[in-house]
Design a protein around this motif. Structure first.
Motif, PDB file in Angstrom:
ATOM      1  N   GLU A  11       0.847  -1.225  -0.053  1.00 20.28           N
ATOM      2  CA  GLU A  11       0.087   0.170  -0.065  1.00 20.28           C
ATOM      3  C   GLU A  11       0.846   1.324   0.023  1.00 20.28           C
ATOM      4  OE1 GLU A  11      -3.231   0.329   2.624  1.00 20.28           O
ATOM      5  OE2 GLU A  11      -4.208  -1.723   1.965  1.00 20.28           O
ATOM      6  N   LYS A 179     -20.319   0.599  -2.150  1.00 19.67           N
ATOM      7  CA  LYS A 179     -19.891   0.115  -0.941  1.00 19.67           C
ATOM      8  C   LYS A 179     -18.314  -0.171  -0.657  1.00 19.67           C
ATOM      9  CE  LYS A 179     -23.906  -2.894  -0.324  1.00 19.67           C
ATOM     10  NZ  LYS A 179     -23.823  -3.309  -1.946  1.00 19.67           N
ATOM     11  N   ARG A 180     -17.652  -0.195  -1.976  1.00 21.65           N
ATOM     12  CA  ARG A 180     -16.253  -0.539  -1.687  1.00 21.65           C
ATOM     13  C   ARG A 180     -15.207   0.708  -2.070  1.00 21.65           C
ATOM     14  NH1 ARG A 180     -15.482  -5.115  -5.993  1.00 21.65           N
ATOM     15  NH2 ARG A 180     -13.523  -5.149  -5.216  1.00 21.65           N
ATOM     16  N   ASP A 183     -12.068   0.791  -0.222  1.00 27.37           N
ATOM     17  CA  ASP A 183     -11.398  -0.300  -0.244  1.00 27.37           C
ATOM     18  C   ASP A 183      -9.896  -0.167  -1.035  1.00 27.37           C
ATOM     19  OD1 ASP A 183     -13.290  -1.263   1.393  1.00 27.37           O
ATOM     20  OD2 ASP A 183     -13.778  -2.708  -0.339  1.00 27.37           O
ATOM     21  N   PHE A 186      -9.605  -0.773  -4.940  1.00 27.69           N
ATOM     22  CA  PHE A 186     -10.850  -0.846  -5.831  1.00 27.69           C
ATOM     23  C   PHE A 186     -10.791   0.585  -6.626  1.00 27.69           C
ATOM     24  CE2 PHE A 186     -15.006   1.046  -6.577  1.00 27.69           C
ATOM     25  CZ  PHE A 186     -15.650  -0.035  -7.129  1.00 27.69           C
ATOM     26  N   SER A 198      -8.762   5.379  -0.336  1.00 28.10           N
ATOM     27  CA  SER A 198      -8.130   4.662   0.776  1.00 28.10           C
ATOM     28  C   SER A 198      -7.245   5.271   1.664  1.00 28.10           C
ATOM     29  CB  SER A 198      -7.964   3.264   0.295  1.00 28.10           C
ATOM     30  OG  SER A 198      -6.805   2.556   1.031  1.00 28.10           O
ATOM     31  N   HIS A 201      -9.245   8.184   3.285  1.00 28.78           N
ATOM     32  CA  HIS A 201     -10.234   7.768   4.479  1.00 28.78           C
ATOM     33  C   HIS A 201      -9.210   7.539   5.492  1.00 28.78           C
ATOM     34  CE1 HIS A 201     -12.241   4.323   6.543  1.00 28.78           C
ATOM     35  NE2 HIS A 201     -13.371   5.557   6.347  1.00 28.78           N
TER      36      HIS A 201
END
Ligand code: ADP
Length: 242
Positions: A11, A179-180, A183, A186, A198, A201
């Motif tokens: 990541e 919803k994703r 993630d 995604f 991500s 967030h």
């Protein structure tokens, strides 16, 4: 534990790529523009100078990101300071100005006059804003109607928090993905990395806030984040972050 560590490194690597590719692309584009203006007869020194200034600006930004990533690797705590989000919004729009022009996007701001500062890491919060703005521009690149980007700041008096909304008139969120959205990896874009939201967030949560995204009633989507207002007069808050 090994899987977690490997995923975290992945990541991190993806986030470096995401955040550094943008300024590097800008540097190459402006380097080419500079050569073009210098090669003109007669050379256009003023335009060349502007291109070089943009190269310096983008290089500064890449260095900032790398300094930040280095901080993350060293597990240094984010540099918390009072941040004026209205000012950060204006400065981030300046960064995105070229991209907006290129995509014929009109930007509008509705900034609360009484906005309290928030306690946060300026560079990280700017990354969030820039990510949301770039996503909005991309979401509007395929539509034929008006391309409107609206950024609104609000001071919510109940609970003393600050809300920033980034609204676009783009294609909207696809129902499968809604919803994703946050993630890692995604993405619905052929060239997408799926890291932007991500990272946004995580940054907002680590600042004690939250980030949401939803479709507008008419057209496009709005991403909104809320952060606690900084109580300038409270010693307790200053002590906790010293
Ligand atoms: P990437 O931009 O690389 O795809 P992100 O994490 O930033 O990664 O976004 C994930 C996905 O969320 C996008 O691929 C897109 O489907 C959706 N998305 C994000 N912002 C918007 C927006 N403003 N309008 C519509 N869809 C969006």
């Amino acid at each position: 534990a090994h899987v977690t560590r490997v995923t975290a490194m992945g990541e991190l690597a993806a986030s470096i790529v995401h955040e550094v590719t943008q300024p590097l692309t800008g540097i190459v584009t402006n380097g080419n523009a500079c050569l073009h203006w210098l090669g003109a007869a007669p050379p256009n020194i003023e335009k060349a100078r502007t291109a070089v200034k943009r190269i310096i600006r983008d290089s500064d930004r890449a260095s900032e990101v790398i300094r930040d990533i280095r901080g993350l690797v060293k597990k240094a705590p984010p540099r918390m300071e009072p941040v004026d989000l209205n000012d950060l919004i204006s400065r981030t729009l300046t960064l995105a100005n070229n991209e907006m022009k290129r995509n014929q996007v009109q930007a509008e701001t509705e900034l609360a006059a009484d906005l309290p500062s928030v306690l946060g890491d300026r560079v990280q919060l700017q990354q969030v804003l820039l990510n949301l703005i770039m996503n909005a521009i991309e979401a509007m690149s395929s539509i034929t109607g008006a391309r409107m980007l609206t950024i609104k700041s609000q001071h919510l008096h109940d609970g003393e928090s600050v809300t920033i909304a980034v609204r676009d008139s783009g294609a909207g969120l696809d129902s499968q993905g809604a919803k994703r959205l946050f993630d890692a990896f995604f993405t619905t874009k052929p060239q997408g990395m799926g890291m932007g939201l991500s990272i946004c967030h995580n940054i907002i949560e680590s600042h004690g806030g939250h980030l949401t995204g939803a479709n507008n009633a008419d057209q496009g989507a709005t991403f909104e984040f809320t952060l606690p207002a900084h109580q300038e007069t409270s010693d307790r808050v200053d002590m906790a972050t010293a």
